[in-house]
Design a protein around this motif. Structure first.
Motif, PDB file in Angstrom:
ATOM      1  N   SER A 259       0.828  -1.198   0.000  1.00 13.80           N
ATOM      2  CA  SER A 259       0.000   0.000   0.000  1.00 13.80           C
ATOM      3  C   SER A 259       0.870   1.260   0.000  1.00 13.80           C
ATOM      4  O   SER A 259       0.588   2.220  -0.721  1.00 13.80           O
ATOM      5  CB  SER A 259      -0.923  -0.014   1.219  1.00 13.80           C
ATOM      6  N   MET A 260       1.935   1.245   0.786  1.00 14.89           N
ATOM      7  CA  MET A 260       2.860   2.379   0.799  1.00 14.89           C
ATOM      8  C   MET A 260       3.548   2.530  -0.563  1.00 14.89           C
ATOM      9  O   MET A 260       3.729   3.640  -1.057  1.00 14.89           O
ATOM     10  CB  MET A 260       3.912   2.203   1.895  1.00 14.89           C
ATOM     11  N   TYR A 261       3.897   1.397  -1.161  1.00 12.30           N
ATOM     12  CA  TYR A 261       4.590   1.392  -2.447  1.00 12.30           C
ATOM     13  C   TYR A 261       3.731   2.017  -3.545  1.00 12.30           C
ATOM     14  O   TYR A 261       4.240   2.724  -4.421  1.00 12.30           O
ATOM     15  CB  TYR A 261       4.973  -0.043  -2.805  1.00 12.30           C
ATOM     16  N   THR A 262       2.429   1.777  -3.514  1.00  8.08           N
ATOM     17  CA  THR A 262       1.532   2.307  -4.539  1.00  8.08           C
ATOM     18  C   THR A 262       0.986   3.689  -4.195  1.00  8.08           C
ATOM     19  O   THR A 262       0.362   4.330  -5.043  1.00  8.08           O
ATOM     20  CB  THR A 262       0.344   1.346  -4.777  1.00  8.08           C
ATOM     21  N   GLY A 263       1.237   4.155  -2.978  1.00 11.04           N
ATOM     22  CA  GLY A 263       0.691   5.441  -2.538  1.00 11.04           C
ATOM     23  C   GLY A 263       1.215   6.633  -3.318  1.00 11.04           C
ATOM     24  O   GLY A 263       0.460   7.556  -3.632  1.00 11.04           O
ATOM     25  N   GLU A 264       2.496   6.638  -3.635  1.00 10.36           N
ATOM     26  CA  GLU A 264       3.076   7.764  -4.384  1.00 10.36           C
ATOM     27  C   GLU A 264       2.419   7.909  -5.759  1.00 10.36           C
ATOM     28  O   GLU A 264       2.109   9.009  -6.193  1.00 10.36           O
ATOM     29  CB  GLU A 264       4.587   7.598  -4.539  1.00 10.36           C
ATOM     30  N   GLY A 265       2.225   6.780  -6.425  1.00 15.58           N
ATOM     31  CA  GLY A 265       1.584   6.825  -7.738  1.00 15.58           C
ATOM     32  C   GLY A 265       0.146   7.306  -7.648  1.00 15.58           C
ATOM     33  O   GLY A 265      -0.327   8.053  -8.513  1.00 15.58           O
ATOM     34  N   ALA A 266      -0.529   6.891  -6.588  1.00 15.50           N
ATOM     35  CA  ALA A 266      -1.907   7.341  -6.384  1.00 15.50           C
ATOM     36  C   ALA A 266      -1.936   8.850  -6.143  1.00 15.50           C
ATOM     37  O   ALA A 266      -2.807   9.554  -6.664  1.00 15.50           O
ATOM     38  CB  ALA A 266      -2.535   6.593  -5.209  1.00 15.50           C
ATOM     39  N   GLU A 267      -0.972   9.331  -5.374  1.00 16.95           N
ATOM     40  CA  GLU A 267      -0.892  10.772  -5.116  1.00 16.95           C
ATOM     41  C   GLU A 267      -0.702  11.543  -6.420  1.00 16.95           C
ATOM     42  O   GLU A 267      -1.357  12.567  -6.653  1.00 16.95           O
ATOM     43  CB  GLU A 267       0.262  11.071  -4.154  1.00 16.95           C
ATOM     44  N   GLU A 268       0.182  11.059  -7.262  1.00 16.16           N
ATOM     45  CA  GLU A 268       0.438  11.720  -8.548  1.00 16.16           C
ATOM     46  C   GLU A 268      -0.834  11.815  -9.392  1.00 16.16           C
ATOM     47  O   GLU A 268      -1.037  12.791 -10.110  1.00 16.16           O
ATOM     48  CB  GLU A 268       1.523  10.976  -9.333  1.00 16.16           C
ATOM     49  N   MET A 269      -1.682  10.802  -9.273  1.00 18.97           N
ATOM     50  CA  MET A 269      -2.907  10.774 -10.078  1.00 18.97           C
ATOM     51  C   MET A 269      -3.944  11.797  -9.599  1.00 18.97           C
ATOM     52  O   MET A 269      -4.668  12.353 -10.411  1.00 18.97           O
ATOM     53  CB  MET A 269      -3.545   9.378 -10.045  1.00 18.97           C
ATOM     54  N   VAL A 270      -4.031  12.041  -8.289  1.00 15.47           N
ATOM     55  CA  VAL A 270      -5.132  12.851  -7.765  1.00 15.47           C
ATOM     56  C   VAL A 270      -4.735  14.231  -7.268  1.00 15.47           C
ATOM     57  O   VAL A 270      -5.611  15.054  -6.984  1.00 15.47           O
ATOM     58  CB  VAL A 270      -5.883  12.118  -6.625  1.00 15.47           C
ATOM     59  N   GLU A 271      -3.449  14.518  -7.180  1.00 11.75           N
ATOM     60  CA  GLU A 271      -3.031  15.765  -6.545  1.00 11.75           C
ATOM     61  C   GLU A 271      -3.501  17.031  -7.261  1.00 11.75           C
ATOM     62  O   GLU A 271      -3.586  18.087  -6.642  1.00 11.75           O
ATOM     63  CB  GLU A 271      -1.520  15.793  -6.339  1.00 11.75           C
ATOM     64  N   ASN A 272      -3.846  16.940  -8.510  1.00 11.82           N
ATOM     65  CA  ASN A 272      -4.308  18.121  -9.243  1.00 11.82           C
ATOM     66  C   ASN A 272      -5.820  18.158  -9.442  1.00 11.82           C
ATOM     67  O   ASN A 272      -6.320  19.009 -10.163  1.00 11.82           O
ATOM     68  CB  ASN A 272      -3.591  18.206 -10.594  1.00 11.82           C
ATOM     69  N   PHE A 273      -6.537  17.242  -8.809  1.00 15.66           N
ATOM     70  CA  PHE A 273      -8.000  17.265  -8.895  1.00 15.66           C
ATOM     71  C   PHE A 273      -8.512  18.482  -8.121  1.00 15.66           C
ATOM     72  O   PHE A 273      -7.946  18.847  -7.083  1.00 15.66           O
ATOM     73  CB  PHE A 273      -8.597  15.986  -8.322  1.00 15.66           C
ATOM     74  N   PRO A 274      -9.589  19.098  -8.589  1.00 12.24           N
ATOM     75  CA  PRO A 274     -10.055  20.340  -7.959  1.00 12.24           C
ATOM     76  C   PRO A 274     -10.470  20.200  -6.485  1.00 12.24           C
ATOM     77  O   PRO A 274     -10.305  21.127  -5.717  1.00 12.24           O
ATOM     78  CB  PRO A 274     -11.237  20.768  -8.816  1.00 12.24           C
ATOM     79  N   THR A 275     -10.998  19.072  -6.066  1.00 12.50           N
ATOM     80  CA  THR A 275     -11.453  18.929  -4.678  1.00 12.50           C
ATOM     81  C   THR A 275     -10.398  18.327  -3.761  1.00 12.50           C
ATOM     82  O   THR A 275     -10.661  18.073  -2.599  1.00 12.50           O
ATOM     83  CB  THR A 275     -12.721  18.052  -4.607  1.00 12.50           C
ATOM     84  N   VAL A 276      -9.206  18.108  -4.292  1.00 11.15           N
ATOM     85  CA  VAL A 276      -8.140  17.476  -3.513  1.00 11.15           C
ATOM     86  C   VAL A 276      -7.089  18.532  -3.172  1.00 11.15           C
ATOM     87  O   VAL A 276      -6.524  19.164  -4.054  1.00 11.15           O
ATOM     88  CB  VAL A 276      -7.491  16.314  -4.302  1.00 11.15           C
ATOM     89  N   SER A 277      -6.818  18.684  -1.875  1.00  6.74           N
ATOM     90  CA  SER A 277      -5.803  19.646  -1.464  1.00  6.74           C
ATOM     91  C   SER A 277      -4.538  18.921  -1.031  1.00  6.74           C
ATOM     92  O   SER A 277      -4.576  17.773  -0.586  1.00  6.74           O
ATOM     93  CB  SER A 277      -6.324  20.515  -0.309  1.00  6.74           C
ATOM     94  N   GLU A 278      -3.440  19.619  -1.158  1.00  6.32           N
ATOM     95  CA  GLU A 278      -2.142  19.074  -0.742  1.00  6.32           C
ATOM     96  C   GLU A 278      -2.161  18.774   0.755  1.00  6.32           C
ATOM     97  O   GLU A 278      -1.547  17.814   1.207  1.00  6.32           O
ATOM     98  CB  GLU A 278      -1.035  20.072  -1.093  1.00  6.32           C
ATOM     99  N   LYS A 279      -2.871  19.582   1.523  1.00  3.73           N
ATOM    100  CA  LYS A 279      -2.948  19.393   2.976  1.00  3.73           C
ATOM    101  C   LYS A 279      -3.569  18.036   3.320  1.00  3.73           C
ATOM    102  O   LYS A 279      -3.073  17.319   4.189  1.00  3.73           O
ATOM    103  CB  LYS A 279      -3.767  20.526   3.607  1.00  3.73           C
ATOM    104  N   ILE A 280      -4.639  17.677   2.653  1.00  2.00           N
ATOM    105  CA  ILE A 280      -5.321  16.402   2.920  1.00  2.00           C
ATOM    106  C   ILE A 280      -4.414  15.233   2.546  1.00  2.00           C
ATOM    107  O   ILE A 280      -4.300  14.262   3.293  1.00  2.00           O
ATOM    108  CB  ILE A 280      -6.663  16.336   2.160  1.00  2.00           C
ATOM    109  N   ILE A 281      -3.760  15.330   1.403  1.00  2.00           N
ATOM    110  CA  ILE A 281      -2.853  14.260   0.975  1.00  2.00           C
ATOM    111  C   ILE A 281      -1.692  14.136   1.952  1.00  2.00           C
ATOM    112  O   ILE A 281      -1.314  13.033   2.347  1.00  2.00           O
ATOM    113  CB  ILE A 281      -2.338  14.516  -0.462  1.00  2.00           C
ATOM    114  N   HIS A 282      -1.121  15.271   2.354  1.00  2.00           N
ATOM    115  CA  HIS A 282       0.021  15.257   3.269  1.00  2.00           C
ATOM    116  C   HIS A 282      -0.358  14.630   4.611  1.00  2.00           C
ATOM    117  O   HIS A 282       0.396  13.821   5.162  1.00  2.00           O
ATOM    118  CB  HIS A 282       0.561  16.672   3.470  1.00  2.00           C
TER     119      HIS A 282
END
Length: 167
Positions: A54-77
């Motif tokens: 899960s940790m290994y795939t987390g970075e790729g998942a972050e890359e996919m959603v980090e620019n979505f309008p309802t997703v903030s960097e704070k929530i991901i962090h």
């Protein structure tokens, strides 16, 4: 399938496996059944392994959603920080479970003490797992965020203002 999909598929196993493992370990300790205890240790080991995936795939998942309008960097962090802590606890729990399983199978006198230490680690892991799961869900499920009612009210106001501007 992409990393975000893999992450969504695998990330439930460490949390749910730890919860089931905790229940099974408790039952094994109360009923004094080594088979149940050993089953819990194996579940904890599997949870640690899936936690790594899960940790290994987390970075790729972050890359996919980090620019979505309802997703903030704070929530991901926040999710990422909690996940890192959870992963460390899972790795310790998995390692300790392996040791406890070995002690149990060898009928070592320290097996009972190790079982209670494993129980404590599992409790910590379940609490952290709940937090990680919630913070991960908040990334795409705005309805479960702490400020969901405020955000909903703000959206409704914006909608009302847009309708008034059209009139």
């Amino acid at each position: 399938m992409n990393d975000a999909h893999y992450h969504l598929v695998i990330n439930h196993f460490p949390i749910i496996g730890t919860i089931f493992g905790l229940g099974i370990l408790l039952a094994g300790l109360v009923l004094k059944r080594s088979l149940l205890q050993n089953t819990a240790y194996v579940l904890f080991i599997v949870s640690a392994l899936t936690g790594f995936l899960s940790m290994y795939t987390g970075e790729g998942a972050e890359e996919m959603v980090e620019n979505f309008p309802t997703v903030s960097e704070k929530i991901i962090h926040e999710h990422e920080e909690l996940a890192e802590k959870f992963a460390v606890v899972l790795y310790v729990l998995g390692s300790f479970s392996l040791l406890t399983l070995f002690l149990q199978l060898k009928n070592n006198s320290f097996a009972k003490i190790a079982a209670y230490c494993t129980l404590f680690l599992a409790l910590v892991a379940v609490v952290l797992g709940k937090e990680v799961g919630t913070s991960g869900g908040e990334i795409r499920h705005t309805e479960i965020r702490k400020d969901a009612n405020q955000a909903q009210s703000k959206l409704a106001e914006q909608g009302d203002n847009a309708e008034q501007d059209e009139d």
